[in-house]
Design an enzyme around this catalytic site. Structure first.
Site, PDB file in Angstrom:
ATOM      1  CB  SER A   1       6.624   8.081  -2.442  1.00 22.23           C
ATOM      2  OG  SER A   1       7.540   8.290  -1.399  1.00 22.23           O
ATOM      3  CB  ALA A   2      11.622   5.957  -2.315  1.00 21.11           C
ATOM      4  CB  ALA A   3       9.353   1.495  -4.114  1.00 21.47           C
TER       5      ALA A   3
ATOM      6  N   PRO B   1       0.829  -1.211   0.000  1.00 22.82           N
ATOM      7  CG  PRO B   1       0.011  -1.031   2.183  1.00 22.82           C
ATOM      8  CD  PRO B   1       0.842  -1.907   1.293  1.00 22.82           C
TER       9      PRO B   1
ATOM     10  CB  ALA C   1       1.671   1.681   4.244  1.00 18.86           C
ATOM     11  N   GLY C   2       4.373   3.824   5.244  1.00 15.22           N
ATOM     12  CA  GLY C   2       5.662   3.770   5.928  1.00 15.22           C
ATOM     13  C   GLY C   2       6.605   2.727   5.352  1.00 15.22           C
ATOM     14  CG  LEU C   3       5.355  -0.629   4.244  1.00 16.03           C
ATOM     15  CD1 LEU C   3       4.332  -1.623   3.690  1.00 16.03           C
ATOM     16  CD2 LEU C   3       6.272  -1.334   5.255  1.00 16.03           C
ATOM     17  N   GLY C   4       7.963   2.993   2.237  1.00 18.74           N
ATOM     18  CA  GLY C   4       8.816   3.583   1.198  1.00 18.74           C
ATOM     19  C   GLY C   4       8.237   3.474  -0.195  1.00 18.74           C
TER      20      GLY C   4
ATOM     21  CG  ASP D   1      11.890   6.014   2.416  1.00 22.92           C
ATOM     22  OD1 ASP D   1      12.428   5.549   3.428  1.00 22.92           O
ATOM     23  OD2 ASP D   1      10.702   6.411   2.385  1.00 22.92           O
TER      24      ASP D   1
HETATM   25  O1  PMV Z   1       7.274   6.832   5.841  1.00 25.07           O
HETATM   26  P1  PMV Z   1       8.399   6.540   4.930  1.00 25.07           P
HETATM   27  O2  PMV Z   1       8.394   5.155   4.367  1.00 25.07           O
HETATM   28  O3  PMV Z   1       8.546   7.560   3.858  1.00 25.07           O
HETATM   29  O4  PMV Z   1       9.764   6.608   5.806  1.00 25.07           O
HETATM   30  C1  PMV Z   1      10.219   7.853   6.242  1.00 25.07           C
HETATM   31  C2  PMV Z   1      11.438   7.728   7.107  1.00 25.07           C
HETATM   32  C3  PMV Z   1      11.783   9.034   7.841  1.00 25.07           C
HETATM   33  O5  PMV Z   1      12.950   8.768   8.624  1.00 25.07           O
HETATM   34  C4  PMV Z   1      10.656   9.444   8.776  1.00 25.07           C
HETATM   35  C5  PMV Z   1      12.066  10.184   6.887  1.00 25.07           C
HETATM   36  C6  PMV Z   1      13.385  10.068   6.138  1.00 25.07           C
HETATM   37  O6  PMV Z   1      13.543  10.799   5.142  1.00 25.07           O
HETATM   38  O7  PMV Z   1      14.276   9.307   6.539  1.00 25.07           O
END
Ligand code: PMV
Length: 326
Positions: free
Chosen positions: A117-119, A109, A112-115, A160
């Site tokens: 957008s970068a992926a 998803p 969701a904190g799994l990166g 990310d």
């Molecule tokens: O939420 P994500 O998957 O984009 O992870 C962000 C990680 C942070 O440390 C909060 C931000 C960063 O740029 O490292």
């Protein structure tokens, strides 16, 4: 069927990631530990004769570059960010006047904190590079994806896009002057986690900005938390390499206390951690920017955790990282 055939059909891929320790602190030069989840986003570009289109059907996103977005968008903010990201990518790749159809297939998803957008950026850059025979190396892919991350949240640490490009289990540190030190962390033993999904979108840009603003008000308190996180990261790196991972869940939970103190946890994250604890998990923490998103849970016996989460309406899945070959 489609995913299995990706390699043969010219699909490109990128990793998502889980942060084991150090999110937020990593923005301020502290070491973080993260692991890439392979093939989380796949993308394929083909040349086209009509204005360029970027489609992510699973997320209800379809953007065209004739200046408009269609109304198939799940979320306007995501749509606008994806649009700006692709304008940047086309500019960097010299494809502003080229036409393509880019399809993106996520297996995670977004927000969701799994990166994710970068992926999406990494898989798309690779797909466009393959389609237009640009022959970009990973260093260049990573550099452009970092610019995309900058667009998305201003002050990214770069963790990310780096994990998304290279994968693996790594320690990552970016100094305040921007020098990156990334080291592979060879696992002495297999590692696995349950990832619980809060179902609530976490917006990295806002959370990072909020932590920044609050740190300006209470610098000493925030820096003390960051230095506690730095200590946790060092210990995690050592135990992953020694294989003596018995204390890992406790360290993850200690990191969660720090994240709670930074104000980036939320009710759903806390509920998932409580349910996991009740189902016998040994420890856990939020992963990524928090305020929603995902929870990383250490559990020798994963099934009861999946069951407890499902019973309370939370989706979950497992991630596994094999020991390094000797
Ligand atoms: O939420 P994500 O998957 O984009 O992870 C962000 C990680 C942070 O440390 C909060 C931000 C960063 O740029 O490292």
């Amino acid at each position: 069927m489609r995913l299995d055939n990706c390699a043969q059909e010219g699909w490109q891929s990128a990793c998502a990631k889980v942060i084991l320790t150090g999110e937020h602190a990593v923005v301020y030069g502290i070491k973080a530990v993260a692991a890439g989840i392979p093939n989380a986003i796949r993308a394929r570009a083909v040349k086209s004769t009509i204005p360029s289109v970027v489609r992510i059907p699973a997320w209800g996103l379809a953007l065209d570059f004739s200046g408009s977005r269609n109304n198939d968008t799940e979320d306007d903010r995501s749509a606008s960010l994806v649009h700006q990201t692709f304008v940047l990518i086309c500019r960097e790749l010299g494809l502003v006047h080229d036409r393509f159809d880019l399809e993106i297939v996520p297996s995670i998803p977004h927000a969701a904190g799994l990166g994710a957008s970068a992926a999406v950026a990494v898989a798309s850059i690779r797909a466009l590079s393959a389609c237009f025979k640009l022959d970009l190396d990973d260093e260049r892919v990573n550099a452009i994806a970092f610019e995309c991350e900058r667009l998305a949240h201003g002050t990214p640490s770069g963790i990310d896009n780096t994990l998304s490009t290279y994968g693996g289990v790594v320690s990552y540190q970016r100094s305040v002057t921007g020098e990156v030190t990334m080291q592979s962390v060879p696992l002495a033993a297999d590692l696995s986690f349950v990832v619980g999904l809060t179902g609530k979108k976490g917006y990295t840009a806002q959370t990072v900005a909020r932590v920044r603003a609050e740190r300006e008000q209470e610098t000493a308190r925030y820096d003390a938390i960051f230095s506690e996180i730095a200590d946790i990261s060092e210990q995690v790196i050592n135990i992953l390499q020694s294989g003596d991972t018995g204390v890992l869940p406790t360290l993850l939970s200690r990191n969660q206390v720090c994240l709670r103190d930074l104000g980036v946890s939320c009710d759903e994250i806390e509920e998932i951690l409580m349910l996991a604890d009740g189902a016998g998990a040994e420890g856990g923490k939020l992963t990524g920017s928090g305020d929603g998103g995902a929870v990383l849970i250490s559990a020798v016996n994963a099934d009861p955790v999946h069951f407890a989460l499902a019973e309370n309406g939370y989706k979950s899945f497992e991630v596994q990282f094999p020991a390094a070959k000797t």
